[in-house]
Write an enzyme that holds these catalytic residues in place. Structure first.
Site, PDB file in Angstrom:
ATOM      1  N   HIS A 198       1.077  -1.222  -0.247  1.00 16.00           N
ATOM      2  CA  HIS A 198      -0.225  -0.002  -0.163  1.00 16.00           C
ATOM      3  C   HIS A 198       0.629   0.544   0.199  1.00 16.00           C
ATOM      4  CE1 HIS A 198      -3.643  -2.328   0.829  1.00 16.00           C
ATOM      5  NE2 HIS A 198      -2.752  -2.656   1.980  1.00 16.00           N
ATOM      6  N   CYS A 226      -0.346   2.592  -4.147  1.00 21.00           N
ATOM      7  CA  CYS A 226      -0.888   3.787  -4.094  1.00 21.00           C
ATOM      8  C   CYS A 226      -0.521   4.798  -3.839  1.00 21.00           C
ATOM      9  CB  CYS A 226      -2.402   3.601  -3.810  1.00 21.00           C
ATOM     10  SG  CYS A 226      -3.346   2.440  -4.201  1.00 21.00           S
TER      11      CYS A 226
END
Length: 419
Positions: free
Chosen positions: A250, A298
């Protein structure tokens, strides 16, 4: 004119009979299960009859020309029928078999693009250093495998373009290393299920390119920093010509999330930390050697923040008069850039997300690996990255645009797979 053979001896009539029996069974099942109605079945039946009749007429025309032509043509059809029969026989005996056909229209399209690429490899870019594989190599390559660079081309380019490309060491004695850090399990964020697909595919690619891969999983930001420092200090880099650093986790705009990340208490590995560990001051074994960062994560959706690199530590060195004078008068010291030979390729633009689709892994990693396999035998690294970007050019249901950032490479970097 050769006499026509009887129906019993002519392979065409045998094939027509087999085809008719097979199609009748298929159509009966389709109607029974309400897949086709009467009108649709009639249209399909007319089309099938047209094909069979035209095939018969074509063979008869050959037979009317010469008996030999008819034998040749009918023989090919008979052989095809025999192979078809054998295939069905094997399926019945052994159960379902995997048939070697393209798995999707996109895979077939990739094959066409592959062929076009091999023909037009030298026309892509004026600054591109061109390699053209011999025809034998092109025709013998298997789809979805890494294309290799011919040895003679490698030696020629390495010699003639020595001042334009990064030096590539010979296989013997070369100790290339690559690091993959993948965070899958998180304390506060959703787990990144099926990330193993990306790990396996990326590891396979790097190993095929000649890198020994170090894999680390599920780390905090501090643990990632520690692993990077240990990796930067590996003695193998002295006898290596480059390195890859791959991060899959992430992420937010500021960097890569560790496994303990949450909004109230961020756990983030910042880009500047990575670049600082591997810069020319702290990682001398990789000085003047390509350092490639691949980041699948991301990049957040926060407002009021921009993507920047700091110059901490550089300003003092450039403006400290005593230090500059010391460098000038001391022959044992040479002036060097703090940060060179880097390139970072990220899965999305700032503030935007990066997609991962089920068991197939992330879109970015999948496209990246595909382009490496197709093009790294003849394109330099930045051109390969642009190929990846081009594959995302038209927005689809899942939209993202990979970005090339913080480039300080002064030469072209060719991987020359197989050499």
């Amino acid at each position: 004119m050769a006499a026509r053979r009887t129906h019993e001896r002519d392979p065409i009539y045998k094939i027509k009979g087999l085809a008719k029996d097979m199609l009748d069974g298929v159509f009966d099942d389709l109607v029974e299960k309400n897949v086709l109605n009467g009108d649709e079945l009639l249209k399909i039946g007319e089309s099938a009859s047209f094909i069979l009749n035209k095939a018969e007429n074509l063979v008869e025309n050959f037979l009317e020309k010469t008996d030999m032509a008819g034998k040749i043509f009918a023989g090919h059809i008979a052989n095809s029928q025999e192979q078809l029969s054998l295939q069905f026989s094997n399926d019945e005996d052994d159960g379902p078999q995997k048939i070697c056909t393209p798995s999707s229209p996109s895979e077939s399209k990739r094959k066409v693009e592959d062929d076009e690429m091999e023909v037009n490899a030298g026309l892509a870019h004026e600054s591109h250093l061109m390699l053209t594989a011999p025809h034998g190599l092109q025709s013998s390559e298997v789809q979805d495998t890494l294309k290799l660079c011919p040895r003679d081309q490698f030696c020629k380019i390495k010699t003639e373009r020595a001042k334009e490309i990064y030096p590539v060491m010979e296989k013997e004695g070369r100790t290339r290393l690559a690091l993959i850090i993948c965070n899958k399990k998180f304390d506060y964020l959703f787990d990144r299920d099926n990330a193993d697909t990306d790990i396996l595919n990326m590891q396979e690619l790097l190993e095929n390119l000649g890198y020994s891969v170090v894999l680390k999983e599920n780390l905090t930001a501090q643990e990632m920093e520690t692993e990077l420092m240990q990796f930067a200090g590996r003695p193998e880099h002295q006898s290596s010509d480059s390195t890859f650093l791959v991060f899959m986790s992430h992420g937010i705009l500021e960097g890569i999330c560790g496994v303990k990340h949450r909004n109230k208490k961020p756990d983030v590995l910042h880009d500047d930390t990575i670049f600082k560990i591997f810069n020319n001051s702290n990682c001398r074994s990789l000085r003047n050697k390509p350092k490639i960062l691949i980041m699948q994560a991301c990049r957040g959706r926060y407002n009021g923040t921009i993507w920047v690199s700091t110059n901490k530590g550089i300003a003092t060195a450039d403006t400290d008069e005593e230090r500059v004078l010391s460098c000038k008068w001391n022959n044992s010291i040479t002036k060097a850039h703090v940060e060179t030979d880097f390139i970072a390729f990220k899965s999305s633009t700032p503030h935007n997300i990066s997609w991962k689709v089920g068991k197939t892994g992330s879109l970015f990693i999948s496209k990246l690996i595909d382009c490496f396999k197709k093009y790294c035998w003849c394109y330099h690294l930045e051109e390969i990255f642009r190929k990846v970007q081009h594959s995302f050019e038209v927005p689809g249901e899942l939209t993202q645009m990979p970005t090339i950032e913080r480039v300080s490479m002064t030469r072209y970097f060719y991987l020359f797979p197989g050499n």
